[in-house]
Design an enzyme around this catalytic site. Structure first.
Site, PDB file in Angstrom:
ATOM      1  N   LEU A 131       0.882  -1.166   0.000  1.00  0.00           N
ATOM      2  CA  LEU A 131       0.000   0.000   0.000  1.00  0.00           C
ATOM      3  C   LEU A 131       0.920   1.216   0.000  1.00  0.00           C
ATOM      4  O   LEU A 131       2.011   1.168   0.562  1.00  0.00           O
ATOM      5  CB  LEU A 131      -0.875   0.032   1.258  1.00  0.00           C
ATOM      6  CG  LEU A 131      -1.983  -1.018   1.417  1.00  0.00           C
ATOM      7  CD1 LEU A 131      -2.655  -0.867   2.773  1.00  0.00           C
ATOM      8  CD2 LEU A 131      -3.021  -0.927   0.311  1.00  0.00           C
ATOM      9  N   ASP A 132       0.485   2.306  -0.615  1.00  0.00           N
ATOM     10  CA  ASP A 132       1.277   3.540  -0.586  1.00  0.00           C
ATOM     11  C   ASP A 132       1.456   4.005   0.853  1.00  0.00           C
ATOM     12  O   ASP A 132       0.622   3.707   1.709  1.00  0.00           O
ATOM     13  CB  ASP A 132       0.563   4.663  -1.355  1.00  0.00           C
ATOM     14  CG  ASP A 132       0.601   4.436  -2.859  1.00  0.00           C
ATOM     15  OD1 ASP A 132       1.326   3.538  -3.306  1.00  0.00           O
ATOM     16  OD2 ASP A 132      -0.109   5.163  -3.579  1.00  0.00           O
ATOM     17  N   LYS A 133       2.499   4.781   1.070  1.00  0.00           N
ATOM     18  CA  LYS A 133       2.786   5.342   2.403  1.00  0.00           C
ATOM     19  C   LYS A 133       1.549   6.057   2.968  1.00  0.00           C
ATOM     20  O   LYS A 133       1.211   5.927   4.129  1.00  0.00           O
ATOM     21  CB  LYS A 133       3.959   6.328   2.267  1.00  0.00           C
ATOM     22  CG  LYS A 133       4.304   7.084   3.529  1.00  0.00           C
ATOM     23  CD  LYS A 133       5.354   8.155   3.237  1.00  0.00           C
ATOM     24  CE  LYS A 133       5.511   9.099   4.409  1.00  0.00           C
ATOM     25  NZ  LYS A 133       6.377  10.239   4.099  1.00  0.00           N
ATOM     26  N   THR A 192      -1.611   5.608   2.156  1.00  0.00           N
ATOM     27  CA  THR A 192      -2.858   4.829   2.178  1.00  0.00           C
ATOM     28  C   THR A 192      -2.892   4.005   3.451  1.00  0.00           C
ATOM     29  O   THR A 192      -1.880   3.464   3.872  1.00  0.00           O
ATOM     30  CB  THR A 192      -2.938   3.904   0.940  1.00  0.00           C
ATOM     31  OG1 THR A 192      -2.730   4.686  -0.226  1.00  0.00           O
ATOM     32  CG2 THR A 192      -4.285   3.233   0.835  1.00  0.00           C
ATOM     33  N   HIS A 233      -0.090   3.561  -8.113  1.00  0.00           N
ATOM     34  CA  HIS A 233      -0.892   4.798  -8.038  1.00  0.00           C
ATOM     35  C   HIS A 233      -2.138   4.765  -8.937  1.00  0.00           C
ATOM     36  O   HIS A 233      -2.665   5.818  -9.312  1.00  0.00           O
ATOM     37  CB  HIS A 233      -0.038   6.030  -8.391  1.00  0.00           C
ATOM     38  CG  HIS A 233       1.083   6.275  -7.437  1.00  0.00           C
ATOM     39  ND1 HIS A 233       2.052   7.233  -7.645  1.00  0.00           N
ATOM     40  CD2 HIS A 233       1.392   5.690  -6.246  1.00  0.00           C
ATOM     41  CE1 HIS A 233       2.913   7.221  -6.634  1.00  0.00           C
ATOM     42  NE2 HIS A 233       2.538   6.289  -5.781  1.00  0.00           N
TER      43      HIS A 233
END
Length: 323
Positions: free
Chosen positions: A114-116, A118, A233
């Protein structure tokens, strides 16, 4: 002379201490207080000891069995390390495994990322074999992922599928940087506006996102999103460039040619009790809400919205669906 210098040093130290205390004092104005909370969100987990971070993740464990551990990933915590990153999930997996099991536990394994910025449902595996099995489920699109996001504007239509390939490109501006962007296979003929197929960009990856609007108010919408593919993304790019509805707090994908804080509608700023000059403190409002994993019997995991996200919904008067 030495005494005067010592006094000056003491006075300076006292002044510094006082200013630090003033900074730490909680502002009485609720808007200022919220702003400070938002500004601290992404820094607080970078300042703790790895053992403390592992303990935080242990407290955020939502499910575990002999194969997997599911955590509610906090906002602002990167999955992998990199320049300027002190703490990340990958680094504390051995400590977390020991805290969950016993001193002889094998380190946990990452299954997806997961993105930082999110937060929400994240699956870890207890063994290499389990990790490979789960990665394959993600790769073959057998895992159902549901995200919630607050976006600017209203998608048109309010429900549908965005199916546009995505590619990484360098943005030439006064501060060159890389961004993911759309690489459509179609364009409009300038002469008559009809749709024509164009050659596929070889570097582009297929990307498909299903979306539906759950609520709308204050020039914003709450969307439920289901990424069918897993391109970097993807949700952010499809919403910002495909639907023209960037995620609230997505300062990277709200503009193409520059790195600047997101420009917010007047009504949104009023409801959030925020000035445009402070918009840079708004965090990304993207939450991994639910995940269905077909491991033998299907396992269904749900993570509650974090407090800052719930507060935003209340301020914008976006009603959370009862489900």
């Amino acid at each position: 002379g030495r005494t005067a210098a010592a006094l000056r040093a003491e006075e300076l130290a006292e002044r510094l201490r006082r200013s630090e205390e003033q900074q730490r004092e909680t502002p009485k104005d609720p808007a200022q207080r919220w702003l400070r909370e938002l500004a601290a969100l992404s820094q607080q987990l970078q300042q703790v000891h790895p053992n403390v971070l592992a303990k935080i993740l242990k407290q955020r464990t939502v499910y575990q069995n002999e194969e997997i551990v599911v955590i509610d990933k906090p906002y602002g915590l990167p999955v992998h390390g990199g320049p300027g990153i002190k703490n990340c999930i990958a680094d504390v997996l051995p400590i977390l495994a020991k805290m969950l099991e016993n001193m002889k536990a094998d380190p946990l394994h990452l299954c997806h990322r997961l993105d930082k910025e999110t937060m929400g449902v994240m699956v870890l595996a207890r063994s290499k074999e389990a990790a490979e099995k789960i990665r394959l489920l993600f790769k073959t699109r057998q895992v159902e992922k549901i995200y919630w996001a607050v976006v600017l504007g209203d998608p048109d239509p309010v429900e549908g599928i965005v199916e546009i390939p995505i590619v990484e490109k360098e943005v030439q501006s006064h501060q060159s940087h890389y961004k993911m962007t759309l690489a459509p296979n179609y364009r409009l003929r300038p002469e008559d506006g009809t749709v024509m197929k164009i050659r596929k960009n070889r570097s582009a990856e297929s990307a498909v996102t299903r979306y539906r609007r759950l609520a709308s108010a204050a020039a914003c919408s709450l969307l439920e999103l289901q990424p069918i593919t897993g391109v970097k993304h993807q949700i952010r790019v499809h919403l910002a460039y495909g639907l023209g509805c960037p995620i609230l707090g997505d300062h990277k994908y709200s503009h193409w040619s520059k790195l600047a804080p997101q420009k917010l509608p007047e009504l949104t700023l009023r409801r959030l009790k925020l000035e445009q000059s402070k918009a840079r403190h708004l965090p990304l409002h993207l939450h991994a809400h639910r995940l269905r994993l077909p491991l033998g019997q299907p396992l269904d995991f749900v993570c509650k919205l974090p407090p800052f996200f719930q507060k935003t919904l209340r301020k914008l008067e976006l009603d959370i669906p009862k489900d």
